[in-house]
Design a protein around this motif. Structure first.
Motif, mmCIF file in Angstrom:
data_model
loop_
_atom_site.group_PDB
_atom_site.id
_atom_site.type_symbol
_atom_site.label_atom_id
_atom_site.label_comp_id
_atom_site.label_asym_id
_atom_site.label_seq_id
_atom_site.Cartn_x
_atom_site.Cartn_y
_atom_site.Cartn_z
ATOM 1 N N SER A 519 102.581 95.337 78.273
ATOM 2 C CA SER A 519 101.786 94.174 78.677
ATOM 3 C C SER A 519 102.469 92.858 78.333
ATOM 4 C CB SER A 519 100.404 94.213 77.998
ATOM 5 O OG SER A 519 100.538 94.031 76.589
ATOM 6 N N ASN A 520 103.481 92.908 77.470
ATOM 7 C CA ASN A 520 104.206 91.683 77.127
ATOM 8 C C ASN A 520 105.043 91.273 78.333
ATOM 9 O OD1 ASN A 520 106.243 89.819 76.088
ATOM 10 N ND2 ASN A 520 105.580 90.467 74.058
ATOM 11 N N PRO A 521 104.840 90.088 78.860
ATOM 12 C CA PRO A 521 105.524 89.716 80.112
ATOM 13 C C PRO A 521 106.972 89.308 79.943
ATOM 14 C CG PRO A 521 104.200 87.890 79.336
ATOM 15 C CD PRO A 521 103.936 89.019 78.384
ATOM 16 N N LEU A 522 107.449 89.180 78.703
ATOM 17 C CA LEU A 522 108.759 88.576 78.494
ATOM 18 C C LEU A 522 109.869 89.554 78.142
ATOM 19 C CD1 LEU A 522 107.623 85.404 76.529
ATOM 20 C CD2 LEU A 522 108.587 85.467 78.836
ATOM 21 N N THR A 523 109.679 90.422 77.173
ATOM 22 C CA THR A 523 110.790 91.162 76.562
ATOM 23 C C THR A 523 111.606 91.949 77.572
ATOM 24 O OG1 THR A 523 109.378 91.360 74.598
ATOM 25 C CG2 THR A 523 111.415 92.657 74.657
ATOM 26 N N ALA A 524 110.969 92.809 78.341
ATOM 27 C CA ALA A 524 111.710 93.620 79.304
ATOM 28 C C ALA A 524 112.289 92.762 80.419
ATOM 29 C CB ALA A 524 110.799 94.700 79.891
ATOM 30 N N ARG A 525 111.541 91.774 80.854
ATOM 31 C CA ARG A 525 111.994 90.889 81.939
ATOM 32 C C ARG A 525 113.226 90.100 81.506
ATOM 33 N NH1 ARG A 525 107.145 87.759 83.599
ATOM 34 N NH2 ARG A 525 106.811 88.810 85.594
#
Length: 835
Positions: A519-525
């Motif tokens: 649900s974290n929008p940043l790390t994988a992106r």
């Protein structure tokens, strides 16, 4: 001197980009296109308005907020941005950020359309988007280019092709096989392909030739070394503390862990988790403890230079900033003193994050030179990386030190007690005690030296460890270390998905789990974007260090989200992600293009051609040793110091710095990959910084690429390079069965991976003849050149120096001429450019 000569081989057979490129970027969307808040409006507001009317409520002018939907008189906003009255117009003239007419028009259209807001794209969790349907030209024979049906099969290609077609562009043809193997080998290993590898690839005429090549490259140990370099930039890895004395500290085990992680294809979420909180596992492995050294990579100020409280505060700020940049693509450090000016990061958010790192179990870290208390330049907590036998020897030596110190202490205590109890039959008044201590001192000194000498050979890893007691964390007023304000507890920024609710105090393990939560929008992106950047030279989001309001919007937002979702679903599989991208038609395009493409899209943001850019510093250096047959491919271990000009460290080192002077290593260690070069923050390796390698004083997500005279001068005059070039020239001459033309072709292929055209061969042969004639007229120059190269090569060992040692005058002339030919090839643009 002849060694300063560089033959300029004109570009017969070599393609060159246009010498002057003009960027024509429209500032406003065409009237016929739909207006996008995220793409068209928010960047204008962020750059021109948020500093005064953004998230920072303590410095918000007139109570007007424009970063989110708020109760604002839009008519007045419109009047002010359209006004030419300096007392009314916004932004005010003193900001020096006037709105262009095109931007004013965009804002006016947005306001007139209702001024609808959208959440910043990077703060919205990525969602899987169905790849677009693309249509190929019906009659490819009549079209400008024949587009292969392969472009419709891969979802990545469909995203890329759809964007090209929306801009009235078409893909470039597939690059030739020689270009492809050179490109892929550099991109996946950081090294050029060998002639044998090129020939094997050319001989494979199957449809799986390129996929098979990619598999071989990903399986190479050099793969992990290459990817590790980007990560080490990002986490500011170095061999010294930085700041003031810039003392040495042993951190190489962390670097080795990073290399192994990429080679073993450790899931990237676990890779992150181990670094943030590896030490907090119930029974952490040695590898997890080493990984937690990520939290110890910050700069350290010297003892006595700052109060312990200030040092602890600075270290904590560095740790939070590193997590923000490396894991989240956010400029968290901008909220140390006040709320962020552009992103919804409050000062409280920053100090809630700092609370995760506020419980460090150790004295505030301060720079100290090696000593019996801090051997190897490291500070507790740390672990020795020993074999069982070495562990036993350390224990034996430590016991000897304890026994010697206990004996000294017993004597002193006995002497002190004797002063009080004169009736003690075992009395010692002071001369006898001093005599016994004096006799004991050599033994104590000897056992301490023996222990320290043994420990200096044992690698150790600084690790993270939390104190059992929870230390209070505070918002520091105006970022001052000695001005605590409101007390805060561990937490994450409110504008991002919350951490799961629990009764227990949240730890770094909770932070790590939150970072890698889908649900974290940043790390994988952020991670996916940087892997894309490694393959194309620029990310889908160009500002890979900043996904906030001041960063650029993605060129292909749907593609970025598609790759991000797939990356997470794959189990954060790095090798799979890179394989998917490299096997696309998009990646395999030729980098040659017409002038229109270079003028309209100089950075190749539309992906209508293969990317072309200068190799990174490490690739430039490693390539020289690789093609010349000298690269030392041994892995892991302590950093090495290749030769550099004398006296450079003296410019920045204080007399008591440790180490205070530079002493070059010897043997073939000096030809190890640049990844293993000793990195002094106060003066990073000059052979690399000249080619834009960072100092690693801060987290660097992308390097600048410049083109300066110093780079050409270094390539022409670096002594190590020159000796390596002579080594290759000698190998060419030793192949007596080859004709001169065949040697020229082999030299060109070895260095560039290409076969020279007939015109280029003739020009190279002419250059060789001119070199030969020059040395025949002045044979002493050939003699001096060989002697100088031999002296440089001697640092690597007698075998290398003897290989280029020639006494016969005519043979010296020939070796010198061929050396200059190789030297010229390694200075060509094609050699230093990734195409």
């Amino acid at each position: 001197m002849i060694r300063f000569i560089l033959v300029t081989i004109l570009s017969a057979g070599l393609w060159l980009a246009p010498s002057l490129l003009i960027t024509a970027a429209a500032e406003a969307p065409e009237a016929s296109k739909d207006l996008s808040f995220k793409r068209d409006v928010r960047p204008i507001l962020s750059n021109h308005c948020f500093a005064c009317h953004g998230p920072d409520e303590n410095h918000r002018a007139a109570g007007v907020r424009l970063d989110v939907a708020d109760e604002v008189d839009l008519d007045e906003v419109l009047d002010r941005i359209q006004s030419d009255d300096p007392d009314i117009v916004m932004p005010p003239p003193e900001m020096n950020k006037p709105l262009s007419p095109a931007k004013v028009e965009t804002l006016a259209r947005w306001i007139e359309d209702g001024a609808e807001y959208e959440q910043h794209w990077a703060y919205v969790p990525p969602s899987a988007t169905e790849p677009p349907i693309v249509n190929l030209p019906k009659n490819t024979a009549d079209s400008d280019v024949s587009i292969s049906n392969e472009w419709t099969k891969n979802p990545i290609d469909r995203f890329a092709l759809a964007r090209m077609q929306s801009e009235d562009l078409h893909p470039s043809p597939r690059a030739d096989k020689r270009t492809l193997i050179r490109r892929a080998t550099f991109d996946l290993t950081g090294l050029p392909p060998t002639v044998n590898e090129i020939n094997d690839f050319l001989a494979d005429t199957s449809d799986d030739a390129f996929p098979n090549l990619v598999e071989r490259l990903i399986a190479k140990p050099a793969f992990g070394e290459h990817l590790a370099r980007y990560w080490l930039d990002l986490v500011r890895f170095a061999d010294t503390n930085g700041l003031h004395h810039d003392h040495y500290r042993e951190m190489s085990p962390y670097r080795d862990w990073v290399i192994r992680s990429f080679n073993e294809n450790k899931p990237f979420d676990q890779f992150i988790k181990d670094q943030i909180a590896g030490d907090l596992n119930d029974d952490p492995t040695r590898e997890q403890l080493i990984a937690s050294g990520f939290n110890r990579l910050h700069l350290i100020i010297d003892v006595g230079t700052a109060l312990p409280e200030e040092s602890a505060f600075r270290n904590m700020v560095d740790q939070v900033s590193a997590v923000g940049t490396a894991m989240m693509g956010l400029t968290m450090q901008c909220a140390v003193c006040h709320d962020h000016k552009y992103d919804p990061i409050t000062q409280k958010d920053f100090y809630q994050m700092s609370a995760f790192f506020n419980n460090f179990d150790g004295e505030p870290e301060t720079g100290r030179r090696g000593s019996s208390d801090f051997p190897r330049g490291i500070q507790p907590p740390y672990i020795n990386l020993c074999t069982p036998e070495q562990d036993a020897e350390i224990e034996r030596l430590e016991e000897a030190v304890r026994v010697a110190r206990a004996a000294e202490k017993a004597i002193r205590n006995k002497a002190e007690s004797s002063k009080v109890d004169q009736d003690d039959e075992n009395i010692i008044t002071k001369e006898e005690a001093d005599s016994l201590i004096e006799a004991l001192e050599p033994t104590l000194k000897e056992v301490i030296e023996a222990r320290d000498s043994f420990l200096s050979q044992i690698p150790a890893a600084m690790i993270m460890k939390d104190h059992d007691d929870v230390r209070p964390a505070h918002i520091m007023v105006r970022g001052a270390y000695d001005q605590p304000g409101e007390e805060v507890t561990t937490g994450t920024p409110d504008f991002l998905p919350p951490m799961p609710e629990t009764d227990a105090r949240k730890t770094r393990m909770d932070l790590a789990d939150w970072l890698i939560d889908p649900s974290n929008p940043l790390t994988a992106r952020v991670a996916v974007n940087r892997f894309w950047q490694q393959l194309f030279g620029v990310g889908l989001v160009k500002t890979s260090e900043d996904f906030g309001s001041q960063g650029e919007s993605p060129s292909h937002p749907e593609l970025l989200d598609f790759l991000t979702v797939r990356f997470v679903e794959s189990g954060w599989d790095v090798k799979s992600l890179l394989r998917q991208i490299v096997l696309t038609q998009t990646y395999q395009q030729s980098s040659r293009a017409d002038q229109r493409q270079f003028v309209e899209d100089p950075d190749n943001r539309l992906l209508a051609r293969g990317s072309r850019y200068r190799l990174d510093a490490e690739m430039v250096r490693d390539q020289v040793f690789s093609v010349c047959g000298l690269l030392n491919t041994s892995m892991y271990g302590k950093s090495v110091k290749p030769p550099q000009p004398k006296g450079l460290w003296k410019i920045v080192s204080m007399p008591s710095s440790y180490p205070s002077t530079f002493t070059a290593d010897t043997g073939d260690a000096i030809y190890r990959r640049s990844l293993y070069t000793f990195w002094k923050r106060g003066f990073a390796p000059p052979q690399l910084t000249i080619f834009d390698a960072p100092t690693r004083e801060s987290c660097i997500a992308r390097r600048e690429r410049t083109n300066t005279p110093l780079q050409a001068l270094m390539m022409m005059n670096e002594e190590q390079f020159f000796a390596a070039e002579m080594y290759l020239a000698k190998q060419l001459l030793d192949q007596s069965e080859l004709t001169s033309e065949e040697r020229i072709v082999l030299a060109y292929e070895t260095v560039t991976s290409q076969i020279p055209s007939q015109i280029t061969r003739e020009e190279l042969d002419l250059g060789l003849q001119q070199f030969r004639a020059a040395f025949e007229q002045q044979p002493v120059l050939a003699e001096e050149m060989i002697a100088g190269a031999g002296k440089s090569a001697m640092q690597a060992g007698e075998s290398i120096a003897n290989a280029i040692k020639i006494d016969a005058p005519q043979e010296q002339v020939e070796l010198a001429a061929w050396t200059m030919l190789v030297h010229s090839l390694l200075n060509l643009d094609i050699t230093k450019t990734r195409e």
